[in-house]
Scaffold this active site. Structure first.
Site, PDB file in Angstrom:
ATOM      1  N   ASP A 106      12.762   5.099  -1.432  1.00  0.00           N
ATOM      2  CA  ASP A 106      13.309   5.144  -2.752  1.00  0.00           C
ATOM      3  C   ASP A 106      14.466   4.406  -2.837  1.00  0.00           C
ATOM      4  OD1 ASP A 106      14.431   5.816  -5.178  1.00  0.00           O
ATOM      5  OD2 ASP A 106      13.337   7.557  -5.415  1.00  0.00           O
ATOM      6  N   THR A 142      14.673   0.621 -10.024  1.00  0.00           N
ATOM      7  CA  THR A 142      15.890   0.268  -9.328  1.00  0.00           C
ATOM      8  C   THR A 142      15.747  -0.795  -8.171  1.00  0.00           C
ATOM      9  OG1 THR A 142      15.610   2.303  -8.211  1.00  0.00           O
ATOM     10  CG2 THR A 142      17.434   2.536  -9.648  1.00  0.00           C
ATOM     11  N   THR A 143      14.724  -0.657  -7.413  1.00  0.00           N
ATOM     12  CA  THR A 143      14.393  -1.627  -6.411  1.00  0.00           C
ATOM     13  C   THR A 143      14.204  -3.022  -7.091  1.00  0.00           C
ATOM     14  OG1 THR A 143      13.450   0.108  -5.413  1.00  0.00           O
ATOM     15  CG2 THR A 143      13.222  -2.386  -4.082  1.00  0.00           C
ATOM     16  N   ASP A 157      11.213  10.451 -10.688  1.00  0.00           N
ATOM     17  CA  ASP A 157      10.975   9.141 -11.249  1.00  0.00           C
ATOM     18  C   ASP A 157      10.011   9.315 -12.137  1.00  0.00           C
ATOM     19  OD1 ASP A 157      12.763   8.050  -9.413  1.00  0.00           O
ATOM     20  OD2 ASP A 157      11.602   6.714  -8.492  1.00  0.00           O
TER      21      ASP A 157
HETATM   22  P1  ADP Z   1      11.033   0.234  -7.981  1.00  0.00           P
HETATM   23  O1  ADP Z   1      12.238   1.133  -7.691  1.00  0.00           O
HETATM   24  O2  ADP Z   1      11.623  -0.977  -8.630  1.00  0.00           O
HETATM   25  O3  ADP Z   1      10.427   1.222  -9.218  1.00  0.00           O
HETATM   26  P2  ADP Z   1       8.852   0.929  -6.539  1.00  0.00           P
HETATM   27  O4  ADP Z   1       9.023   0.755  -4.869  1.00  0.00           O
HETATM   28  O5  ADP Z   1       8.675   1.799  -7.040  1.00  0.00           O
HETATM   29  O6  ADP Z   1      10.188   0.045  -6.836  1.00  0.00           O
HETATM   30  O7  ADP Z   1       7.726  -0.187  -6.691  1.00  0.00           O
HETATM   31  C1  ADP Z   1       7.584  -0.684  -8.259  1.00  0.00           C
HETATM   32  C2  ADP Z   1       6.448  -1.872  -8.263  1.00  0.00           C
HETATM   33  O8  ADP Z   1       5.246  -1.372  -7.777  1.00  0.00           O
HETATM   34  C3  ADP Z   1       6.356  -2.113  -9.603  1.00  0.00           C
HETATM   35  O9  ADP Z   1       6.383  -3.668  -9.964  1.00  0.00           O
HETATM   36  C4  ADP Z   1       4.931  -1.474  -9.994  1.00  0.00           C
HETATM   37  O10 ADP Z   1       4.198  -2.159 -11.118  1.00  0.00           O
HETATM   38  C5  ADP Z   1       4.328  -1.553  -8.763  1.00  0.00           C
HETATM   39  N1  ADP Z   1       3.232  -0.742  -8.331  1.00  0.00           N
HETATM   40  C6  ADP Z   1       3.243   0.550  -8.514  1.00  0.00           C
HETATM   41  N2  ADP Z   1       1.815   0.870  -8.206  1.00  0.00           N
HETATM   42  C7  ADP Z   1       1.266  -0.059  -7.819  1.00  0.00           C
HETATM   43  C8  ADP Z   1      -0.244  -0.222  -7.682  1.00  0.00           C
HETATM   44  N3  ADP Z   1      -0.939   0.730  -7.650  1.00  0.00           N
HETATM   45  N4  ADP Z   1      -0.638  -1.652  -7.539  1.00  0.00           N
HETATM   46  C9  ADP Z   1       0.061  -2.616  -7.793  1.00  0.00           C
HETATM   47  N5  ADP Z   1       1.580  -2.357  -7.866  1.00  0.00           N
HETATM   48  C10 ADP Z   1       2.027  -1.361  -8.102  1.00  0.00           C
HETATM   49 MG    MG Z   2       9.440   2.931  -9.171  1.00  0.00          MG
END
Ligand code: ADP
Ligand code: MG
Length: 567
Positions: A76, A109-110, A405
């Site tokens: 996270d 956030t990431t 989240d």
């Molecule tokens: P953040 O802190 O930015 O939310 P995450 O590690 O949660 O970072 O990753 C978010 C990214 O992963 C987003 O661009 C989201 O659309 C993508 N994502 C989440 N689930 C999937 C999935 N099943 N397939 C492809 N991309 C995904």
């Molecule tokens: Mg996320």
């Protein structure tokens, strides 16, 4: 903020910047111009590198070790950034940006940090080629504005009643974060929790949804309580354990016989006198308890203590009582059950009482820490609690973070009712349309808009890379899908194919993406506008400075520093 470049950040080393430039007292070290900019970008990049590899459902985990040796394993980004001890001001700005993103949208956030990194990299290249930061700043702002318009055009409406889509939004946010086997159950719980506290289209997750962790049982026991759970037990075991149709009184005092004044001496010479004295004590408490009984109260919760006499009388009347509640908990209960907090029973009026379907104590006998009070079906269900069960503390923490989240994104979707597809589809679409937009521009701003477009592609790149895919192939395929008009095409991180994210049910609130663009742009522009770092010598603040900062400042301005005690 209508500021040009050339702002100076002067940071007494070791002191947090406030976002606004602070003015210097003594500058010992000074870095200016290109060097300063380069250093700022370098420091920010260090933050970016630390979280970039966690982006997406298949992102890597990081092990965090705090100064006490406690270990957290997480992917996270928000948690990693929170735990990092960062000194450099521009790196701190990046972290502040991530925090803003977390506060406003609860997720992304990431992504914000990755975008900041890419925008800074692109900016640096252009600056090396002779583009002035002012031009970059204005070009980036134009690009961001256009990107927001693209996002709006991609947004779809999701009705508050559309539970199926809300569940998918929760699942997208939890992807790769919690125990996936229970993702469906947890997503369902998030939706129920958010809808349970929704009030005229607004959702206050922080205020109304509480997460409690219990280690011991298996994760599938995780439950949603329509009401409140508090980490307490009955004030005496002879009280009833379960009270149905609870009528609840809340006191911010206790139920205790008046204590004699500390210094007062009392001479009791006979058994009768003692009995009389005791009876007087009992009478005071009994009056209170009788008042409860008169009003039909069967549950009493107090902020202060309940003494032995209180306990035995309350038990006698079959009243369930809990003592020494935190005042915050008492307030939460008051909102949930619709009760008004009063000081003593004599102040109590029938309309002050709250109601709940069931109040009970649960948990194993003998283990104090294992007992909880559950308040089910509170009259006013604007408060819910999710009790997270897990086999170990680490797993409980992980589930908690995933739920935090997910709750926030579901809340965003319920509030705004607008969503977009995820899986880097919006980022690629924004990049494509920004390139088209750049072609309509003249001069150097065109370069900045193009750079912004390139920076947006850092998100699909990181997603592909973290999923073990071929970055170039994936990016080319994704780009051509969007050029062919497939606006919701994204990366299937599991197969590497380019698929329709909407059909794959990878859905995110529009707010997450809009906030990502505005936060990242703001931070990057702030960093680009700095051209000087003046670091004053590190020193400990004096006692006066620390404790009476305002008076200290005033005295210093009047040149009275030497006269203030402690300076
Ligand atoms: P953040 O802190 O930015 O939310 P995450 O590690 O949660 O970072 O990753 C978010 C990214 O992963 C987003 O661009 C989201 O659309 C993508 N994502 C989440 N689930 C999937 C999935 N099943 N397939 C492809 N991309 C995904
Ligand atoms: Mg996320």
């Amino acid at each position: 903020m209508a500021r040009g470049t050339g702002d100076k950040v002067v940071v007494p080393a070791g002191h947090a910047p406030t976002g606004q430039p602070v003015f210097v007292i003594t500058d010992k070290e000074k870095t200016s111009g290109r060097d300063a900019r380069h250093m700022n970008i370098l420091a920010a990049r260090a933050v970016v590198d630390s979280v970039k590899s966690t982006l997406g459902p298949l992102g890597m985990d990081k092990m965090l070790i705090d100064p006490l040796g406690n270990i957290t394993v997480t992917n996270d980004g928000a948690v990693i950034l929170r735990e990092m001890s960062i000194e450099h001001p521009s790196a701190k700005m990046v972290i502040d940006g991530a925090k803003t993103q977390e506060d406003v949208a609860g997720d992304g956030t990431t992504s914000v940090v990755v975008l900041v990194g890419a925008l800074l990299d692109a900016a640096e290249k252009l600056m090396d080629a002779g583009v002035h930061p002012t031009v970059l700043v204005s070009g980036y702002k134009m690009a961001a504005e256009r990107a927001q318009q693209v996002l709006d055009s991609l947004a779809r409406r999701v009705e508050r009643t559309n539970d199926a889509t809300l569940r998918e939004i929760a699942k997208t946010a939890m992807m790769g974060k919690g125990p996936e086997v229970y993702a469906d159950t947890l997503a369902e719980m998030c939706v129920r929790a958010v809808k349970g506290v929704e009030d005229n289209g607004a959702v206050d997750v922080k205020e109304n949804i509480k997460l409690i962790k219990r280690v011991g049982l298996r994760s599938e026991n995780t439950e949603l309580i329509n009401g409140i759970v508090i980490d307490k037990e009955r004030s005496h075991p002879s009280m009833p354990r379960r009270v149905k149709n609870a009528k609840i009184a809340l006191l911010n005092k206790g139920i205790e016989a008046k204590k004699p004044q500390t210094k007062a001496k009392m001479k009791i010479e006979s058994a009768e006198q003692l009995a009389e004295f005791m009876q007087e004590d009992v009478r005071v408490v009994e009056e209170q308890v009788k008042r409860f009984a008169e009003l039909g109260v069967n549950v009493v919760m107090t902020e202060m203590g309940i003494d032995d006499i209180g306990n035995s009388l309350l038990s006698k009347y079959g009243i369930f009582a809990v003592e020494r509640l935190l005042s915050d908990d008492l307030k939460r209960i008051s909102r949930a059950v619709g009760a008004r907090i009063v000081s003593t029973a004599s102040d109590l009026k029938p309309e002050d009482l709250g109601e709940a379907g069931l109040v009970e104590e649960v948990g194993k006998a003998g283990f104090l820490a294992d007992k909880y009070i559950y308040i089910h079906d509170a009259k006013n269900t604007k408060a819910v609690t999710i009790v997270i069960h897990a086999g170990s503390e680490n797993v409980a923490d992980e589930v908690e973070r995933a739920l935090e989240d997910a709750l926030k994104v579901v809340a965003c979707a319920v509030e705004d009712q607008t969503v977009v597809a995820g899986g880097a589809a919006p980022e690629m679409e924004m990049a494509l349309r920004l390139r088209q937009y750049a072609n309509t521009l003249k001069g150097r701003e065109q370069l900045a808009v193009q750079a912004y477009a390139e920076a947006l592609e850092a998100i699909p790149k990181a997603l592909a890379e973290n999923s073990g895919l071929d970055v170039i192939d994936t990016l080319v395929a994704l780009r051509s899908a969007h050029e062919g008009g497939r606006t919701t095409a994204g990366i299937d991180v599991f197969s590497g194919d380019i698929i329709d994210m909407w059909e794959a049910n990878v859905i995110e609130p529009l707010r997450v993406k809009r906030q990502m663009i505005s936060t990242a742009t703001e931070i990057v522009c702030m960093i680009l506008r700095l051209d000087e770092i003046l670091a004053s010598e590190r020193r400990e603040p004096s006692i006066a400075e620390k404790h009476w900062p305002k008076s200290y400042e005033m005295a210093k301005r009047r040149g009275m520093k030497g006269n203030i005690p402690g300076t």
